[in-house]
Design a protein around this motif. Structure first.
Motif, PDB file in Angstrom:
ATOM      1  N   ASP A   1       2.226  -0.631   5.706  1.00 56.99           N
ATOM      2  CA  ASP A   1       3.252  -1.507   5.135  1.00 56.99           C
ATOM      3  C   ASP A   1       4.551  -0.737   4.895  1.00 56.99           C
ATOM      4  O   ASP A   1       5.642  -1.240   5.176  1.00 56.99           O
ATOM      5  CB  ASP A   1       2.764  -2.115   3.818  1.00 56.99           C
ATOM      6  CG  ASP A   1       1.582  -3.063   4.028  1.00 56.99           C
ATOM      7  OD1 ASP A   1       1.468  -3.616   5.156  1.00 56.99           O
ATOM      8  OD2 ASP A   1       0.784  -3.230   3.084  1.00 56.99           O
TER       9      ASP A   1
ATOM     10  N   ASN B   1       6.246  -0.164   8.260  1.00 55.54           N
ATOM     11  CA  ASN B   1       6.893  -1.389   8.745  1.00 55.54           C
ATOM     12  C   ASN B   1       8.201  -1.655   8.010  1.00 55.54           C
ATOM     13  O   ASN B   1       9.197  -2.039   8.628  1.00 55.54           O
ATOM     14  CB  ASN B   1       5.950  -2.584   8.593  1.00 55.54           C
ATOM     15  CG  ASN B   1       4.827  -2.549   9.608  1.00 55.54           C
ATOM     16  OD1 ASN B   1       4.942  -1.920  10.655  1.00 55.54           O
ATOM     17  ND2 ASN B   1       3.718  -3.208   9.290  1.00 55.54           N
ATOM     18  N   GLN B   2       8.223  -1.447   6.699  1.00 46.77           N
ATOM     19  CA  GLN B   2       9.457  -1.656   5.941  1.00 46.77           C
ATOM     20  C   GLN B   2      10.537  -0.670   6.358  1.00 46.77           C
ATOM     21  O   GLN B   2      11.708  -1.026   6.474  1.00 46.77           O
ATOM     22  CB  GLN B   2       9.179  -1.529   4.441  1.00 46.77           C
ATOM     23  CG  GLN B   2       8.383  -2.675   3.880  1.00 46.77           C
ATOM     24  CD  GLN B   2       8.074  -2.477   2.409  1.00 46.77           C
ATOM     25  OE1 GLN B   2       8.436  -1.459   1.819  1.00 46.77           O
ATOM     26  NE2 GLN B   2       7.398  -3.467   1.814  1.00 46.77           N
TER      27      GLN B   2
END
Length: 154
Positions: free
Chosen positions: A89, A92-93
Motif C-alpha cells: 500500500d 502504491n501511494q
C-alpha cells in the motif's frame, strides 16, 4: 595424542635411514652408527612433538549436551524471523504521488501521508531529485576540449 609410539619408532627409523644414506660415502662405519643413533633419538622426540601438535589441532570441539539453565530461561536469539512486512500500500501511494508530480508543473516533491506512530524524521523525508544530465550538443568545441583535458590531466 594422535597415534601411538609406533609412529615415533617409524620416524626414528626414517631418520636413521636418511643419516646412513647421506653419510655412507664420506664417513667410517663407527661415525655412521653414532650419528644414526643421534638421528634416531632426535626424530623420535620430534615425532612426539608433532603428534602432540596434531592431537591438539585435530581434537574435535567440545559439544554441550543440552542447553544450560541460563539459555533455557532466556529465549532471546533462539529464533529468527525472516519475514518482511507487507508494504504494497505504501509503495502504491508513493508511485501515485510521483505520477501526480510528473503531471503537475511544480518541481516540488510530493509529500507522503504519515502513518500512525511514525516519528518526525519520517514526515520530513523528501525523495532525491538529481539535476538533469546536460548533453554536449550545444557546447562549443573549445569548451569540450578543455573539459577533456581537465579530466585526463593534460
Amino acid at each position: 595424542m594422535l597415534g601411538s609410539w609406533r609412529w615415533n619408532v617409524g620416524f626414528g627409523i626414517a631418520g636413521v635411514g636418511l643419516t646412513v644414506i647421506f653419510s655412507l660415502g664420506n664417513n667410517p662405519m663407527s661415525v655412521i652408527l653414532m650419528r644414526s643413533l643421534y638421528a634416531f633419538v632426535a626424530f623420535f622426540v620430534v615425532a612426539f612433538a608433532a603428534r602432540f601438535v596434531l592431537g591438539v589441532i585435530l581434537q574435535p570441539p567440545a559439544i554441550p549436551m543440552g542447553p544450560s539453565e541460563e539459555e533455557a530461561e532466556d529465549p532471546r536469539g533462539a529464533e529468527m524471523d525472516l519475514r518482511t512486512p507487507d508494504e504494497s500500500d505504501d509503495l502504491n501511494q508513493l508511485l501515485k504521488a510521483q505520477l501526480q508530480q510528473g503531471a503537475s508543473s511544480s518541481p516540488q516533491p510530493a509529500t507522503q501521508p504519515v502513518k500512525e506512530g511514525a516519528n518526525e524524521g519520517a514526515s520530513s523525508f523528501k525523495p532525491l531529485s538529481p539535476p538533469q544530465l546536460v548533453s554536449t550538443a550545444g557546447k562549443q568545441p573549445e569548451e569540450l576540449a578543455k573539459a577533456v583535458r581537465h579530466l585526463t590531466g593534460e
